[in-house]
Design a protein around this motif. Structure first.
Motif, PDB file in Angstrom:
ATOM      1  N   UNK A  85       0.833  -1.375   0.250  1.00 35.67           N
ATOM      2  CA  UNK A  85      -0.098   0.085   0.003  1.00 35.67           C
ATOM      3  C   UNK A  85       0.937   1.359   0.028  1.00 35.67           C
ATOM      4  N   UNK A  86       1.926   1.225   0.654  1.00 33.38           N
ATOM      5  CA  UNK A  86       2.626   2.533   1.030  1.00 33.38           C
ATOM      6  C   UNK A  86       3.457   2.720  -0.478  1.00 33.38           C
ATOM      7  N   UNK A  87       4.065   1.567  -1.105  1.00 35.04           N
ATOM      8  CA  UNK A  87       4.528   1.585  -2.292  1.00 35.04           C
ATOM      9  C   UNK A  87       3.651   2.126  -3.480  1.00 35.04           C
ATOM     10  N   UNK A  88       2.582   1.643  -3.289  1.00 33.42           N
ATOM     11  CA  UNK A  88       1.696   2.151  -4.483  1.00 33.42           C
ATOM     12  C   UNK A  88       1.219   3.706  -4.122  1.00 33.42           C
ATOM     13  N   UNK A  89       0.904   4.266  -2.904  1.00 33.85           N
ATOM     14  CA  UNK A  89       0.970   5.478  -2.500  1.00 33.85           C
ATOM     15  C   UNK A  89       2.046   6.338  -3.153  1.00 33.85           C
ATOM     16  N   UNK A  90       3.157   6.048  -2.867  1.00 31.62           N
ATOM     17  CA  UNK A  90       4.367   6.778  -3.197  1.00 31.62           C
ATOM     18  C   UNK A  90       4.259   7.012  -4.873  1.00 31.62           C
ATOM     19  N   UNK A  91       4.185   5.501  -5.300  1.00 27.15           N
ATOM     20  CA  UNK A  91       3.992   5.819  -6.942  1.00 27.15           C
ATOM     21  C   UNK A  91       3.004   6.803  -7.432  1.00 27.15           C
TER      22      UNK A  91
END
Length: 329
Positions: A212-218
């Motif tokens: 989820x955090x990786x997706x948010x960053x992207x």
């Protein structure tokens, strides 16, 4: 420091130098992630920097550096294939003659990162090569270019963005983000929890948070880089029609906030020497999402939203206090 290095054997010295090279990459390309890495416990820092460095090398290859160097599209694809092949070889052998790959490979072997994570990453990078970056823009007669690179008419009005060559629907977007960002979060998670005892339930929660955090960053970066992605690289990551209107912008901000919230809930499960850094990065991107939410959609392609230095410092201080005072949920 030099005395300690002198005591190392040939492989130890080469690995030490490779780590230093990876550290220089994150320092040159990202102040935010460089700061977050410094907030990690010493046992994690080099490993996260090593992941970032390899990811950055691949990302630069597909985002125009190779094009500017004069490489044809097929040459770029071959170079990306070679980078993936050398990465897998380094992971098997524990050595590569490329210092960036060597540093990553040593990290991967220690943290249990395998091809189940690296192959989706390279697959997403390969997707970017379906369109060829057109190179530096030229200014047509009767138009002018602002210092930020935005083309305008002679009266100062912004010109229409060129049509993106590569467009993503929601399924394609999800697949791309999984490979380009979520697996990077999973790689970092494997570093953080190596040698830690977690139940299968905790592992699933942590993996969901990392993704989820990786997706948010992207997704935040897709909104921040909207102009560069569509105008220079010819890509539309956030819409099938090649543009982001107010409704699409609001939908993505809602999705980003949900992703940040999901990641936030899992931070207390992380080892104590990873919580401050992850929370700091989360708070920074949450602040960026807040800023992006109030920028008119038509302005997004014209300027890149940032968080000022003093605001970043305040976010770091807040994260440190939350962790040390046990205020995490």
């Amino acid at each position: 420091m030099k005395r300690d290095v002198d005591r190392l054997g040939p492989l130890g010295r080469y690995s030490f130098v490779s780590n230093r090279i990876s550290k220089s990459v994150i320092g040159a390309y990202s102040t935010s992630f460089g700061l977050a890495a410094r907030l990690l416990g010493p046992r994690h820092r080099d490993h996260v920097r090593n992941i970032y460095a390899l990811v950055r090398v691949a990302d630069e290859l597909v985002d125009g550096v190779a094009t500017e160097a004069g490489l044809a599209p097929e040459q770029q694809r071959r170079m990306l294939d070679q980078l993936e092949s050398e990465t897998e070889s380094g992971m098997r052998l524990g050595y590569s003659s490329n210092p960036i790959i060597h540093a990553f490979a040593r990290t991967a072997r220690e943290a249990g990162i395998g091809v189940e994570l690296t192959r989706p990453f390279f697959a997403s990078m390969r997707t970017d090569l379906q369109t060829t970056p057109p190179g530096p823009p030229t200014t047509p007669p009767g138009q002018q270019t602002t210092p930020s690179g935005q083309q305008t008419t002679s009266s100062g009005q912004p010109t229409a963005a060129p049509e993106a060559q590569l467009r993503f629907d929601r399924r394609e977007h999800a697949e791309y983000v999984y490979g380009s960002a979520e697996v990077v979060g999973l790689m970092c998670l494997r570093i953080f929890v190596r040698n830690e005892e977690c139940t299968r339930s905790e592992e699933r929660l942590l993996e969901h948070g990392a993704r989820s955090l990786g997706a948010a960053f992207q997704n935040v970066n897709f909104l921040r880089d909207l102009g560069d992605d569509t105008q220079r690289l010819g890509r539309s990551y956030l819409s099938e029609n090649g543009t982001v209107d107010a409704r699409t912008q609001a939908e993505w901000i809602t999705a980003i906030r949900a992703q940040i919230e999901a990641a936030d809930r899992t931070i207390p499960l992380l080892p104590s020497d990873a919580r401050v850094a992850v929370l700091c990065a989360l708070r920074l991107f949450s602040a960026l999402a807040d800023r992006l939410s109030v920028v008119p959609a038509e302005e997004l392609p014209r300027r890149r939203i940032t968080v000022a230095g003093p605001r970043k410092a305040a976010l770091v201080l807040r994260a440190v206090c939350e962790v040390r005072m046990g205020q995490l949920r």
